[in-house]
Design a protein around this motif. Sequence first.
Motif, PDB file in Angstrom:
ATOM      1  N   GLY A   3      43.914  33.413  51.624  1.00 44.11           N
ATOM      2  CA  GLY A   3      44.275  34.682  51.000  1.00 44.11           C
ATOM      3  C   GLY A   3      44.173  34.690  49.488  1.00 44.11           C
ATOM      4  N   GLY A  61      42.241  39.691  43.682  1.00 43.01           N
ATOM      5  CA  GLY A  61      41.912  41.111  43.638  1.00 43.01           C
ATOM      6  C   GLY A  61      43.072  41.964  43.168  1.00 43.01           C
ATOM      7  N   TYR A  62      44.263  41.673  43.670  1.00 42.28           N
ATOM      8  CA  TYR A  62      45.457  42.414  43.237  1.00 42.28           C
ATOM      9  C   TYR A  62      45.772  42.145  41.761  1.00 42.28           C
ATOM     10  N   GLU A 108      43.570  44.399  39.848  1.00 44.90           N
ATOM     11  CA  GLU A 108      44.030  45.790  39.939  1.00 44.90           C
ATOM     12  C   GLU A 108      45.158  46.062  38.951  1.00 44.90           C
ATOM     13  N   GLU A 125      41.660  35.051  47.537  1.00 46.07           N
ATOM     14  CA  GLU A 125      40.821  36.121  46.999  1.00 46.07           C
ATOM     15  C   GLU A 125      41.567  37.461  47.002  1.00 46.07           C
ATOM     16  N   ILE A 126      42.481  37.646  47.946  1.00 42.06           N
ATOM     17  CA  ILE A 126      43.284  38.873  47.983  1.00 42.06           C
ATOM     18  C   ILE A 126      44.222  38.917  46.781  1.00 42.06           C
ATOM     19  N   ASN A 127      44.859  37.788  46.501  1.00 43.79           N
ATOM     20  CA  ASN A 127      45.747  37.690  45.348  1.00 43.79           C
ATOM     21  C   ASN A 127      44.997  37.979  44.054  1.00 43.79           C
ATOM     22  N   GLN A 172      35.584  40.042  43.482  1.00 41.78           N
ATOM     23  CA  GLN A 172      36.867  40.732  43.374  1.00 41.78           C
ATOM     24  C   GLN A 172      36.942  41.539  42.080  1.00 41.78           C
TER      25      GLN A 172
END
Length: 212
Positions: free
Chosen positions: A121, A127-128, A131, A123-125, A21
């Motif tokens: 989820g 990644g954000y 960002e 890994e999505i958190n 990520q």
Amino acid sequence: MKIALMMEFSQAPKNPVVLKQLQDVAATQGHEVFNVGMDGENDHRLTYIHLGICAALMLNSGAADFVVSGCGTGQGALMSLNAWPGVYCGYCIEPTDAFLFAQVNNGNALAIPYAKGYGWGAEINIGYIFEKAFGGERGQGYPAERRESQVANAGILASVKQGASKDLVAGLQAIDPELVKQAVGGARFQKAFFDNARDEKLRAYVSSVLGK
């Protein structure tokens, strides 16, 4: 920006997911990533105490501009990193934390809880989070009309910490030498440090700890 990722033993199996990520975000923003902590349970063993030492050396030497750390709760890493001069670490659970820390506090390290709330989820958190932590110009304030006071307070905090802190080498020499030796013993840490560190005093100190 040079970003060092470091994870301790309890969360080491998650390192490949977190690293991917971070690398994906860094690639879009032109940052360089060093994976200097544990990348699996059988890697060179580090606790959150060692992470603080690693972070202090990477940041104060100029080997890294920013450190992403973490442990199970994130709290141990937060306290360990903030114990050292030149390290300004924030606690980050979700992307808004990362954004506000970057804009209001403009520190140089994050501590993330990799066990607490880590589920579907996750890994999505993460990644954000990356960002928001590394995208755009930092220290712009939030809300914008408070920028002046926020920048001033960040500078005051830096001067307070500098005044309350020992010289980094003196502080390292005052603790158990085995802690330092273990912290700097990993091959990936050593490569990232010696390839990028600009502070000759810290380079010489780490070399002496390693017997080089």
